[in-house]
Design a protein around this motif. Structure first.
Motif, short mmCIF file in Angstrom:
data_model
loop_
_atom_site.label_atom_id
_atom_site.label_comp_id
_atom_site.label_asym_id
_atom_site.label_seq_id
_atom_site.Cartn_x
_atom_site.Cartn_y
_atom_site.Cartn_z
N LYS A 115 15.55 86.56 41.60
CA LYS A 115 14.47 86.37 42.57
C LYS A 115 13.68 85.16 42.14
CE LYS A 115 15.20 90.30 44.83
NZ LYS A 115 15.58 90.36 46.27
N PHE A 116 13.13 84.43 43.14
CA PHE A 116 12.44 83.19 42.81
C PHE A 116 11.38 82.90 43.86
CE2 PHE A 116 11.77 78.65 42.25
CZ PHE A 116 11.89 78.48 40.87
N ASP A 117 10.13 82.80 43.44
CA ASP A 117 9.04 82.46 44.36
C ASP A 117 7.93 81.78 43.56
OD1 ASP A 117 7.30 82.20 46.48
OD2 ASP A 117 6.65 84.29 46.46
N VAL A 118 7.92 80.45 43.59
CA VAL A 118 6.97 79.63 42.84
C VAL A 118 6.30 78.69 43.83
CG1 VAL A 118 6.74 77.86 41.05
CG2 VAL A 118 8.30 79.77 40.70
N GLU A 119 5.00 78.48 43.69
CA GLU A 119 4.23 77.66 44.63
C GLU A 119 5.02 76.44 45.10
OE1 GLU A 119 0.09 75.03 44.89
OE2 GLU A 119 0.66 76.00 43.01
N ARG A 120 5.13 76.29 46.42
CA ARG A 120 5.95 75.22 46.99
C ARG A 120 5.19 73.89 47.00
NH1 ARG A 120 10.26 74.67 50.30
NH2 ARG A 120 10.52 76.92 50.50
N ASP A 121 5.89 72.83 46.65
CA ASP A 121 5.38 71.47 46.75
C ASP A 121 6.58 70.54 46.80
OD1 ASP A 121 3.28 69.29 46.44
OD2 ASP A 121 4.50 68.90 44.67
N ASN A 122 6.52 69.51 47.63
CA ASN A 122 7.67 68.61 47.78
C ASN A 122 8.12 68.01 46.47
OD1 ASN A 122 7.83 69.04 50.51
ND2 ASN A 122 6.69 67.21 51.08
N TYR A 123 7.19 67.77 45.56
CA TYR A 123 7.51 67.14 44.28
C TYR A 123 7.44 68.12 43.11
CZ TYR A 123 6.35 63.15 47.25
OH TYR A 123 6.29 62.24 48.28
N CYS A 124 7.21 69.40 43.38
CA CYS A 124 7.05 70.42 42.31
C CYS A 124 6.04 69.94 41.27
CB CYS A 124 8.39 70.73 41.65
SG CYS A 124 9.57 71.54 42.75
N ARG A 125 4.86 69.51 41.73
CA ARG A 125 3.86 68.94 40.82
C ARG A 125 2.95 70.00 40.20
NH1 ARG A 125 1.32 64.87 45.08
NH2 ARG A 125 1.79 66.70 46.35
N TYR A 126 2.82 71.16 40.83
CA TYR A 126 1.78 72.10 40.44
C TYR A 126 2.32 73.27 39.63
CZ TYR A 126 -0.33 69.19 44.00
OH TYR A 126 -0.76 68.11 44.73
N ASP A 127 3.12 74.12 40.25
CA ASP A 127 3.81 75.19 39.54
C ASP A 127 5.30 74.90 39.61
OD1 ASP A 127 1.25 76.16 39.67
OD2 ASP A 127 1.73 78.01 40.73
N TYR A 128 6.03 75.09 38.51
CA TYR A 128 7.46 74.76 38.55
C TYR A 128 8.19 75.37 37.36
CZ TYR A 128 6.11 71.19 35.12
OH TYR A 128 5.61 70.54 34.02
N VAL A 129 9.51 75.41 37.48
CA VAL A 129 10.41 75.75 36.38
C VAL A 129 11.23 74.50 36.09
CG1 VAL A 129 12.33 77.19 35.61
CG2 VAL A 129 10.54 78.17 37.06
N ALA A 130 11.27 74.07 34.84
CA ALA A 130 12.10 72.94 34.43
C ALA A 130 13.09 73.42 33.39
CB ALA A 130 11.23 71.82 33.86
N ILE A 131 14.34 72.98 33.51
CA ILE A 131 15.41 73.40 32.58
C ILE A 131 15.99 72.16 31.91
CG2 ILE A 131 17.59 74.64 32.34
CD1 ILE A 131 16.91 76.25 34.77
N PHE A 132 16.13 72.22 30.59
CA PHE A 132 16.57 71.07 29.80
C PHE A 132 17.76 71.46 28.93
CE2 PHE A 132 12.05 70.90 30.51
CZ PHE A 132 11.78 69.58 30.85
N ASN A 133 18.72 70.55 28.80
CA ASN A 133 19.74 70.68 27.76
C ASN A 133 19.07 70.46 26.40
OD1 ASN A 133 22.45 71.22 28.82
ND2 ASN A 133 22.16 69.31 29.97
#
Length: 411
Positions: free
Chosen positions: A193-211
Motif C-alpha cells: 500500500k502506498f499513499d504519500v502527499e502528492r507533488d509533481n516533484y516529490c518535494r515535500y513528503d517522499y520515499v527515496a531508494i538508493f543502491n
C-alpha cells in the motif's frame, strides 16, 4: 521539547544594556545532553572558508537522537560538492543519514542509537550563514513512538511508516532503513500500500531508494510520492537504503513495504509495462543499446516533428556525466520545462534537475557545462532516456521562441 526551546532562548538572548546580542558558535564540539542547539561556526554570520567542523551528539542510553534543522543556508549545488553538512548515525564509521546544502531544510533526522555525528565542510568560496539545528532525545520506534527505521538483515521483512495502519504518518519525521543481504544476493522491494502527499516533484513528503548503504544522489534508484505504489525495485548489489521523509505540513495514510533477498542471477530491475511511451529500464538496456548504437548517428527531423512523440521536453545544462558501459548517465540542471510527462524532477531551493541517460554514450554527443534541448522518453522510475532517434541539440537563446510556441500546441 521545552528543554530545546529553553536552550534556544539561552543561546539567542544574551542581554547587554537592554539589547539582545547573538552569541556566535564555534567549530564543532561534544554535545552530551538530552537536548541542545548546534550552529555552524560564526552563525548567524557568514561561515569561514576551508573548514571542517564536527559535532558529536550523545543522549542517554536507550534513547535515539532526533535532529531538526531550524535554518540552512550553504552554497547551493545539486550534488552538494562544495559546502555541505553530513549527518551520520553514531560517531565512528556510522551510516550517513544525509548530505545537505542550499536552503531546503530536510525533515527530522533520527538515529538508530543514542549517538549522532554532524560534520560541516566548506571550500575556498563560501556563501551563506550556515545552519542552526536543535536535537533532542526520544524513545525508539519499537516502544510505540512515532520514529522508525533501522538496519534490516533477515532474508525477508516488512517496513512501514509510523502509525500505520491506524492513522496518518506524523509530520516532520525521517525514517531510514538500511537493508543488507549476503554478498551473493540482491534485494527485491515491493510496496503493498502506498499513499504519500502528492507533488509533481516529490518535494515535500517522499520515499527515496538508493543502491548501497547511504543517501547518494548518484546511486538513487527512484524518488516516489502520490497514491500509486511504485513498481518493484531490485538492488544492483547486496545493500539498499530507503529513506522516508515528511515535512511539517500535510500528511497521508503512508505505506507498508516488503523486502526479500534474491539470488544475484535474478533480474536486477523490473520489466517495463507494455506501453509505447516507455523504453526498457536501465538494467536490460545492455543488449538493447548494443544493437542501437551500431546505427549511424544522424539527427533527423526538427523540434516540431519530435515534440508530440516525446514524453518530455526540457532545456538544461549538463552538470555531471558518467559513462556506464555503453551509456552516458547525466544530471541536467533545468532551464525550462516545456513538456514534463513522467520525468522525475528534483528541486533544491529554486534549482531543478533531472536524471537523463543517453543510451549510446556518443550519440547524441553532449558535454558537461553546455546547454541542450532534450526530447525523449522516460522509464518507470522517471529517468529520462534518450536514444539516437530522439532529438537533442545545443540550446541557444533564439530557440526559446520556438519552444514557447510548441508548449501551447495540442498533440
Amino acid at each position: 521539547m521545552w528543554r530545546v526551546f529553553g536552550a534556544l532562548c539561552a543561546w539567542c538572548l544574551l542581554w547587554t544594556n537592554g539589547a539582545c546580542a547573538q552569541q556566535p558558535f564555534g567549530c564543532g564540539g561534544n554535545m552530551t545532553a538530552d537536548a541542545g542547539v548546534i550552529g555552524s561556526q560564526g552563525y548567524p554570520g557568514v561561515y569561514p572558508a576551508n573548514t571542517r567542523c564536527a559535532w558529536k551528539i550523545a543522549v542517554r542510553e536507550g534513547k535515539v537522537v532526533v535532529l531538526n534543522f531550524q535554518f540552512l543556508d550553504l552554497e547551493s549545488d545539486n550534488l552538494c560538492r562544495y559546502d555541505y553538512v553530513d549527518v551520520y548515525n553514531g560517531h565512528v564509521n556510522g551510516q550517513r543519514l544525509g548530505r545537505f546544502c542550499g536552503t531546503f531544510r530536510p525533515g527530522a533526522l533520527v538515529s538508530t542509537g543514542n549517538k549522532m555525528l554532524l560534520q560541516m565542510v566548506s571550500d575556498a568560496n563560501t556563501a551563506g550563514s550556515g545552519f542552526l539545528a536543535v536535537f533532542s532525545a526520544a524513545h525508539p520506534h519499537e516502544r510505540g513512538e512515532q520514529y522508525c527505521g533501522g538496519r534490516l538483515t533477515k532474508p525477508s521483512g516488512t517496513f512501514k511508516t509510523p502509525n500505520w495502519p491506524e492513522k496518518d504518518y506524523p509530520a516532520g519525521v525521517t525514517c531510514s532503513w538500511h537493508i543488507v543481504a549476503p554478498k551473493n544476493q540482491i534485494i527485491e522491494v515491493k510496496f503493498e500500500k502506498f499513499d504519500v502527499e502528492r507533488d509533481n516533484y516529490c518535494r515535500y513528503d517522499y520515499v527515496a531508494i538508493f543502491n548501497g548503504g547511504e543517501i547518494n544522489d548518484a546511486k538513487r534508484i527512484g524518488k516516489y510520492c502520490g497514491d500509486s505504489p511504485p513498481a518493484p525495485v531490485f538492488s544492483e548489489g547486496n545493500q539498499l537504503f530507503i529513506q522516508f521523509l515528511s515535512d511539517l505540513s500535510l500528511t497521508a495514510d503512508g505505506f507498508i513495504g516488503h523486502y526479500k533477498f534474491r539470488p544475484r542471477k535474478f533480474p536486477s530491475t523490473t520489466t517495463p509495462p507494455s506501453t509505447t511511451t516507455q523504453l526498457p529500464t536501465t538494467r536490460p538496456l545492455c543488449k538493447y543499446s548494443a544493437a542501437l548504437c551500431q546505427q549511424k548517428c544522424n539527427r533527423k527531423g526538427t523540434p516540431e516533428s519530435h515534440y508530440c512523440s516525446s514524453n518530455f521536453v526540457i532545456t538544461g545544462t549538463v552538470i555531471s556525466a558518467m559513462i556506464r558501459r555503453r551509456s552516458l548517465h547525466t544530471t541536467v540542471s533545468i532551464i525550462s520545462v516545456y513538456k514534463e510527462g513522467s520525468l522525475a524532477i528534483q528541486q533544491a531551493g529554486k534549482t531543478m534537475s533531472a536524471k537523463i541517460t543517453i543510451l549510446c554514450k556518443k550519440c547524441p554527443s553532449v558535454r558537461r557545462g553546455l546547454n541542450y534541448i532534450f526530447m525523449g522518453q522516460t522509464n518507470e522510475e522517471g529517468r529520462g532516456m534518450v536514444s539516437p532517434h530522439h532529438f537533442v541539440t545545443p540550446f541557444k537563446a533564439k530557440d526559446q521562441r520556438v519552444f514557447n510556441t510548441l508548449k501551447n500546441q495540442r498533440c
